[in-house]
Scaffold this motif. Structure first.
Motif, PDB file in Angstrom:
ATOM      1  N   TYR A  77      -5.252  21.580  16.748  1.00  0.00           N
ATOM      2  CA  TYR A  77      -5.289  20.680  15.585  1.00  0.00           C
ATOM      3  C   TYR A  77      -6.186  21.338  14.543  1.00  0.00           C
ATOM      4  N   ILE A  78      -5.624  21.626  13.396  1.00  0.00           N
ATOM      5  CA  ILE A  78      -6.390  22.283  12.338  1.00  0.00           C
ATOM      6  C   ILE A  78      -6.189  21.535  11.020  1.00  0.00           C
ATOM      7  N   ILE A  79      -7.238  21.478  10.233  1.00  0.00           N
ATOM      8  CA  ILE A  79      -7.166  20.890   8.897  1.00  0.00           C
ATOM      9  C   ILE A  79      -7.379  22.011   7.891  1.00  0.00           C
ATOM     10  N   LEU A  80      -6.398  22.215   7.020  1.00  0.00           N
ATOM     11  CA  LEU A  80      -6.491  23.211   5.965  1.00  0.00           C
ATOM     12  C   LEU A  80      -6.790  22.492   4.649  1.00  0.00           C
ATOM     13  N   GLY A  81      -7.871  22.865   4.006  1.00  0.00           N
ATOM     14  CA  GLY A  81      -8.220  22.295   2.701  1.00  0.00           C
ATOM     15  C   GLY A  81      -7.586  23.126   1.610  1.00  0.00           C
ATOM     16  N   ALA A  82      -6.431  22.690   1.112  1.00  0.00           N
ATOM     17  CA  ALA A  82      -5.650  23.463   0.146  1.00  0.00           C
ATOM     18  C   ALA A  82      -6.013  23.081  -1.288  1.00  0.00           C
ATOM     19  N   SER A 134      -0.129   9.632  -4.320  1.00  0.00           N
ATOM     20  CA  SER A 134      -0.708   8.356  -3.905  1.00  0.00           C
ATOM     21  C   SER A 134      -2.218   8.351  -4.014  1.00  0.00           C
ATOM     22  N   VAL A 135      -2.849   9.420  -3.493  1.00  0.00           N
ATOM     23  CA  VAL A 135      -4.309   9.461  -3.469  1.00  0.00           C
ATOM     24  C   VAL A 135      -4.885   9.538  -4.880  1.00  0.00           C
ATOM     25  N   LEU A 136      -4.370  10.441  -5.695  1.00  0.00           N
ATOM     26  CA  LEU A 136      -4.889  10.557  -7.060  1.00  0.00           C
ATOM     27  C   LEU A 136      -4.480   9.364  -7.926  1.00  0.00           C
ATOM     28  N   GLY A 137      -3.424   8.674  -7.522  1.00  0.00           N
ATOM     29  CA  GLY A 137      -3.019   7.463  -8.226  1.00  0.00           C
ATOM     30  C   GLY A 137      -4.052   6.355  -8.131  1.00  0.00           C
ATOM     31  N   LEU A 138      -4.960   6.457  -7.160  1.00  0.00           N
ATOM     32  CA  LEU A 138      -6.038   5.473  -7.035  1.00  0.00           C
ATOM     33  C   LEU A 138      -6.942   5.463  -8.269  1.00  0.00           C
ATOM     34  N   ILE A 139      -6.972   6.561  -8.994  1.00  0.00           N
ATOM     35  CA  ILE A 139      -7.847   6.695 -10.160  1.00  0.00           C
ATOM     36  C   ILE A 139      -7.329   5.896 -11.353  1.00  0.00           C
ATOM     37  N   ALA A 140      -6.037   5.672 -11.420  1.00  0.00           N
ATOM     38  CA  ALA A 140      -5.415   4.918 -12.523  1.00  0.00           C
ATOM     39  C   ALA A 140      -5.737   5.536 -13.876  1.00  0.00           C
ATOM     40  N   MET A 162       0.838  -1.183   0.000  1.00  0.00           N
ATOM     41  CA  MET A 162       0.000   0.000   0.000  1.00  0.00           C
ATOM     42  C   MET A 162       0.881   1.244   0.000  1.00  0.00           C
ATOM     43  N   SER A 163       0.498   2.215  -0.792  1.00  0.00           N
ATOM     44  CA  SER A 163       1.244   3.458  -0.868  1.00  0.00           C
ATOM     45  C   SER A 163       1.061   4.288   0.386  1.00  0.00           C
ATOM     46  N   GLN A 164       2.050   5.079   0.678  1.00  0.00           N
ATOM     47  CA  GLN A 164       1.951   6.034   1.769  1.00  0.00           C
ATOM     48  C   GLN A 164       0.986   7.135   1.324  1.00  0.00           C
ATOM     49  N   ILE A 165      -0.003   7.477   2.133  1.00  0.00           N
ATOM     50  CA  ILE A 165      -0.983   8.477   1.717  1.00  0.00           C
ATOM     51  C   ILE A 165      -0.712   9.849   2.322  1.00  0.00           C
ATOM     52  N   VAL A 166       0.284   9.945   3.204  1.00  0.00           N
ATOM     53  CA  VAL A 166       0.666  11.228   3.785  1.00  0.00           C
ATOM     54  C   VAL A 166       2.179  11.312   3.889  1.00  0.00           C
ATOM     55  N   PHE A 167       2.653  12.535   4.034  1.00  0.00           N
ATOM     56  CA  PHE A 167       4.047  12.781   4.412  1.00  0.00           C
ATOM     57  C   PHE A 167       4.018  13.943   5.396  1.00  0.00           C
ATOM     58  N   SER A 168       5.043  14.046   6.233  1.00  0.00           N
ATOM     59  CA  SER A 168       4.983  15.055   7.280  1.00  0.00           C
ATOM     60  C   SER A 168       6.350  15.634   7.590  1.00  0.00           C
ATOM     61  N   GLN A 224     -11.335  18.032 -15.313  1.00  0.00           N
ATOM     62  CA  GLN A 224     -11.528  17.822 -16.752  1.00  0.00           C
ATOM     63  C   GLN A 224     -11.286  16.362 -17.122  1.00  0.00           C
ATOM     64  N   ALA A 225     -10.352  15.729 -16.427  1.00  0.00           N
ATOM     65  CA  ALA A 225     -10.016  14.333 -16.718  1.00  0.00           C
ATOM     66  C   ALA A 225     -11.063  13.381 -16.157  1.00  0.00           C
ATOM     67  N   VAL A 226     -11.467  13.591 -14.920  1.00  0.00           N
ATOM     68  CA  VAL A 226     -12.398  12.689 -14.233  1.00  0.00           C
ATOM     69  C   VAL A 226     -13.314  13.546 -13.363  1.00  0.00           C
ATOM     70  N   SER A 227     -14.565  13.676 -13.738  1.00  0.00           N
ATOM     71  CA  SER A 227     -15.457  14.593 -13.023  1.00  0.00           C
ATOM     72  C   SER A 227     -15.692  14.193 -11.568  1.00  0.00           C
ATOM     73  N   ASP A 228     -15.588  12.918 -11.239  1.00  0.00           N
ATOM     74  CA  ASP A 228     -15.794  12.470  -9.852  1.00  0.00           C
ATOM     75  C   ASP A 228     -14.586  12.712  -8.946  1.00  0.00           C
ATOM     76  N   ILE A 229     -13.502  13.234  -9.497  1.00  0.00           N
ATOM     77  CA  ILE A 229     -12.275  13.435  -8.718  1.00  0.00           C
ATOM     78  C   ILE A 229     -12.497  14.392  -7.550  1.00  0.00           C
ATOM     79  N   GLY A 230     -13.538  15.196  -7.623  1.00  0.00           N
ATOM     80  CA  GLY A 230     -13.836  16.132  -6.543  1.00  0.00           C
ATOM     81  C   GLY A 230     -13.993  15.454  -5.198  1.00  0.00           C
ATOM     82  N   ALA A 231     -14.342  14.185  -5.190  1.00  0.00           N
ATOM     83  CA  ALA A 231     -14.458  13.447  -3.931  1.00  0.00           C
ATOM     84  C   ALA A 231     -13.096  13.290  -3.245  1.00  0.00           C
ATOM     85  N   LEU A 232     -12.016  13.468  -3.994  1.00  0.00           N
ATOM     86  CA  LEU A 232     -10.670  13.344  -3.424  1.00  0.00           C
ATOM     87  C   LEU A 232      -9.996  14.698  -3.235  1.00  0.00           C
ATOM     88  N   LEU A 233     -10.709  15.770  -3.488  1.00  0.00           N
ATOM     89  CA  LEU A 233     -10.159  17.109  -3.360  1.00  0.00           C
ATOM     90  C   LEU A 233     -10.799  17.808  -2.164  1.00  0.00           C
TER      91      LEU A 233
END
Length: 131
Positions: A53-58, A101-107, A1-7, A69-78
């Motif tokens: 603890y704060i989450i920034l949606g960048a 890693s996350v967008l790589g799920l779309i293949a 499994m790919s690493q989905i975060v880095f810190s 434009q490539a995949v209209s459902d990608i918004g679920a990962l943004l």
């Protein structure tokens, strides 16, 4: 499994780190669409104390547009979430969603390219705020 975060660990205090992360994101073409103060929400909704603890949606509009434009459902990962949190020992961690890693799920090669380019930008942000 790919690493989905880095810190990274910030050499600054929590409020300064939030400001530095926001400025570094802006420098790389990102805006902060959402700000979720998790500690304040837990206090208000559950009466629970929590370290800052704060989450920034960048979001980088250029890359978001390409991905949509490539995949209209990608918004679920943004957007790309960035967490700034104070640890128990007082250190401040900055945790980035790894868009490669996350967008790589779309293949989809178009989305994978966006993921690579956005990841490069977020790694630069990490270097700007980390030690």
């Amino acid at each position: 499994m790919s690493q989905i975060v880095f810190s990274v660990t910030s050499p600054s205090d929590y409020p300064t780190t939030v400001k530095l992360v926001t400025e570094a994101l802006k420098h790389e073409g990102f805006g902060v669409l959402t700000t979720i103060d998790v500690a304040a929400t837990l206090k208000a909704k559950l009466g629970v104390e929590h370290k800052p603890y704060i989450i920034l949606g960048a979001c980088n509009p250029h890359y978001a547009h390409q991905a949509l434009q490539a995949v209209s459902d990608i918004g679920a990962l943004l957007p790309c979430n960035v967490v700034v949190r104070e640890e128990e020992d007082g250190r401040v961690s900055v945790v980035f969603m790894d868009p490669e890693s996350v967008l790589g799920l779309i293949a989809d090669p178009r989305v994978e390219q966006v993921g690579r380019e956005v990841a490069e930008k977020l790694h630069r942000v990490a270097r700007m705020v980390g030690k």
